[in-house]
Design a protein around this motif. Structure first.
Motif, PDB file in Angstrom:
ATOM      1  N   SER A   1      17.201   3.027  -5.230  1.00 58.83           N
ATOM      2  CA  SER A   1      17.376   4.235  -4.413  1.00 58.83           C
ATOM      3  C   SER A   1      15.995   4.869  -4.253  1.00 58.83           C
ATOM      4  O   SER A   1      15.651   5.707  -5.168  1.00 58.83           O
ATOM      5  CB  SER A   1      18.338   5.276  -4.637  1.00 58.83           C
ATOM      6  N   VAL A   2      15.490   4.970  -3.058  1.00 58.51           N
ATOM      7  CA  VAL A   2      14.057   5.481  -3.035  1.00 58.51           C
ATOM      8  C   VAL A   2      14.203   6.968  -2.510  1.00 58.51           C
ATOM      9  O   VAL A   2      14.920   7.539  -2.053  1.00 58.51           O
ATOM     10  CB  VAL A   2      13.121   4.802  -1.906  1.00 58.51           C
ATOM     11  N   HIS A   3      13.245   7.588  -3.103  1.00 59.48           N
ATOM     12  CA  HIS A   3      13.111   9.163  -2.607  1.00 59.48           C
ATOM     13  C   HIS A   3      11.638   9.078  -1.806  1.00 59.48           C
ATOM     14  O   HIS A   3      10.936   8.403  -1.719  1.00 59.48           O
ATOM     15  CB  HIS A   3      12.737   9.688  -4.093  1.00 59.48           C
ATOM     16  N   TRP A   4      11.801  10.394  -1.164  1.00 60.70           N
ATOM     17  CA  TRP A   4      10.776  10.567  -0.152  1.00 60.70           C
ATOM     18  C   TRP A   4       9.372  10.584  -0.903  1.00 60.70           C
ATOM     19  O   TRP A   4       8.444   9.847  -0.415  1.00 60.70           O
ATOM     20  CB  TRP A   4      10.900  11.776   0.751  1.00 60.70           C
ATOM     21  N   SER A   5       9.232  10.908  -2.091  1.00 60.61           N
ATOM     22  CA  SER A   5       8.116  10.859  -2.995  1.00 60.61           C
ATOM     23  C   SER A   5       7.517   9.503  -3.277  1.00 60.61           C
ATOM     24  O   SER A   5       6.405   9.280  -3.847  1.00 60.61           O
ATOM     25  CB  SER A   5       8.131  11.756  -4.093  1.00 60.61           C
ATOM     26  N   ASP A   6       8.548   8.304  -2.856  1.00 59.99           N
ATOM     27  CA  ASP A   6       7.982   7.020  -3.036  1.00 59.99           C
ATOM     28  C   ASP A   6       7.053   6.466  -1.939  1.00 59.99           C
ATOM     29  O   ASP A   6       6.617   5.407  -2.175  1.00 59.99           O
ATOM     30  CB  ASP A   6       9.257   6.228  -3.423  1.00 59.99           C
ATOM     31  N   ALA A   7       6.871   6.989  -1.058  1.00 58.96           N
ATOM     32  CA  ALA A   7       6.242   6.961   0.157  1.00 58.96           C
ATOM     33  C   ALA A   7       4.622   6.639  -0.675  1.00 58.96           C
ATOM     34  O   ALA A   7       4.036   7.930  -0.740  1.00 58.96           O
ATOM     35  CB  ALA A   7       6.202   7.999   1.163  1.00 58.96           C
ATOM     36  N   ALA A   8       3.994   5.567  -0.206  1.00 56.41           N
ATOM     37  CA  ALA A   8       2.842   5.187  -0.970  1.00 56.41           C
ATOM     38  C   ALA A   8       2.544   3.913  -0.805  1.00 56.41           C
ATOM     39  O   ALA A   8       2.854   3.036   0.023  1.00 56.41           O
ATOM     40  CB  ALA A   8       2.892   5.501  -2.677  1.00 56.41           C
ATOM     41  N   GLU A   9       1.308   3.449  -1.321  1.00 51.57           N
ATOM     42  CA  GLU A   9       0.940   2.066  -1.234  1.00 51.57           C
ATOM     43  C   GLU A   9       1.071   1.424  -2.551  1.00 51.57           C
ATOM     44  O   GLU A   9       0.629   2.074  -3.629  1.00 51.57           O
ATOM     45  CB  GLU A   9      -0.603   2.097  -0.589  1.00 51.57           C
ATOM     46  N   TYR A  10       1.528   0.278  -2.582  1.00 51.21           N
ATOM     47  CA  TYR A  10       1.741  -0.437  -3.928  1.00 51.21           C
ATOM     48  C   TYR A  10       1.005  -1.614  -3.794  1.00 51.21           C
ATOM     49  O   TYR A  10       0.914  -2.363  -3.179  1.00 51.21           O
ATOM     50  CB  TYR A  10       3.522  -0.672  -3.815  1.00 51.21           C
ATOM     51  N   PHE A  11       0.485  -1.745  -5.272  1.00 54.97           N
ATOM     52  CA  PHE A  11      -0.335  -3.001  -5.393  1.00 54.97           C
ATOM     53  C   PHE A  11       0.181  -3.817  -6.398  1.00 54.97           C
ATOM     54  O   PHE A  11       0.406  -3.178  -7.695  1.00 54.97           O
ATOM     55  CB  PHE A  11      -1.560  -2.539  -5.679  1.00 54.97           C
ATOM     56  N   CYS A  12       0.280  -5.253  -6.259  1.00 52.90           N
ATOM     57  CA  CYS A  12       0.423  -6.239  -7.407  1.00 52.90           C
ATOM     58  C   CYS A  12      -0.829  -6.859  -7.724  1.00 52.90           C
ATOM     59  O   CYS A  12      -1.838  -6.916  -7.118  1.00 52.90           O
ATOM     60  CB  CYS A  12       1.356  -7.189  -6.838  1.00 52.90           C
ATOM     61  N   ALA A  13      -0.876  -7.004  -9.164  1.00 51.63           N
ATOM     62  CA  ALA A  13      -2.234  -7.308  -9.747  1.00 51.63           C
ATOM     63  C   ALA A  13      -2.208  -8.318 -10.792  1.00 51.63           C
ATOM     64  O   ALA A  13      -0.859  -8.088 -11.502  1.00 51.63           O
ATOM     65  CB  ALA A  13      -3.104  -6.206 -10.053  1.00 51.63           C
ATOM     66  N   VAL A  14      -2.910  -9.356 -10.974  1.00 49.68           N
ATOM     67  CA  VAL A  14      -2.743 -10.452 -12.095  1.00 49.68           C
ATOM     68  C   VAL A  14      -4.248 -10.289 -12.753  1.00 49.68           C
ATOM     69  O   VAL A  14      -5.096  -9.894 -12.153  1.00 49.68           O
ATOM     70  CB  VAL A  14      -2.629 -11.768 -11.479  1.00 49.68           C
TER      71      VAL A  14
END
Lengths: 115, 112
Positions: free
Chosen positions: B80-93
């Motif tokens: 369940s997302v919240h407005w504060s989850d608006a962001a950029e998400y990065f996956c990394a290895v």
């Protein structure tokens, strides 16, 4: 505990000028990394310090970029002379040890715009 | 070389809805995988990481990710997302030479 800090937060310069970015890692972290994100692209590795020594600088774009880490504490990244394609966000990260299980803690980045 | 791919550049989700962000990796052995988030004006913050063991990893802010070797994936989820989850998400290895290889990032917009 203070996190990784970077200065300045933003920099706007003209092509041909010099800019120096600074990174202060978390206290006690021997490993310091520089990464860069050019607009619309992935975050790319630039180089890795272990204390004051450059462990890996394979990601440095060219010899206009010079990174130093005096006394194994803070680090600077100088771009001289700056070109338009150097615009982007420069991130610094630090970790206590190197290795895949070590978390790299990132700073807020310096947003560089070269006009 | 080790690399990750994030197929979705931008995702819009309603507040309260579930969120899933995709990440595919390329690596021969068991990878060390990470998800970072960058909120506006902030640095990259580690959400969670996977090294070995339990394939379902719990992170901060209510996020979890599941490692699936058969699909070479490490997708990030939040029920369940919240407005504060608006962001950029990065996956990394993590690569073998002490650096992280990042995906291109997924921007999440949360609508009311």
């Amino acid at each position: 505990e203070a996190g990784v800090t970077q200065f300045p937060s933003h920099s706007v310069i003209e092509k041909g000028q010099t800019v120096t970015l600074r990174c202060d890692p978390i206290s006690g972290h021997d490993n310091l990394y520089w990464y860069r994100r050019v607009m619309g692209k992935e975050i790319k590795f630039l180089l890795h310090f272990v204390k004051e020594s450059k462990q890996d600088e394979s990601g440095m774009p060219n010899n206009r970029f010079l990174a130093e880490r005096t006394g194994g504490t803070y680090s600077t990244l100088k771009v001289q002379p700056a070109e338009l394609e150097d615009s982007g966000v420069y991130f610094c990260a630090s970790s206590q040890d190197a290795g895949g299980r070590e978390t790299q803690y990132f700073g807020p980045g310096t947003r560089l715009l070269v006009l | 070389a080790q690399s990750v791919t994030q197929p979705d550049i931008h995702i819009t989700v309603s507040e309260g809805a579930s969120l899933e962000l995709r990440c595919n990796y390329s690596y021969g052995a068991t990878p060390y995988l990470f998800w970072y988030v960058q909120s506006p004006g902030q640095g990259l913050q580690l959400l969670l990481k996977y090294f070995s063991g339990d394939t379902l990893v719990q992170g901060i802010k209510g996020f979890e990710a599941e490692f699936k070797r058969s699909q070479s994936s490490f997708n990030l989820r939040k029920p369940s997302v919240h407005w504060s989850d608006a962001a950029e998400y990065f996956c990394a290895v993590y690569t073998n030479d002490y650096k992280l290889s990042f995906g291109a990032g997924t921007t999440v917009t949360v609508r009311a």
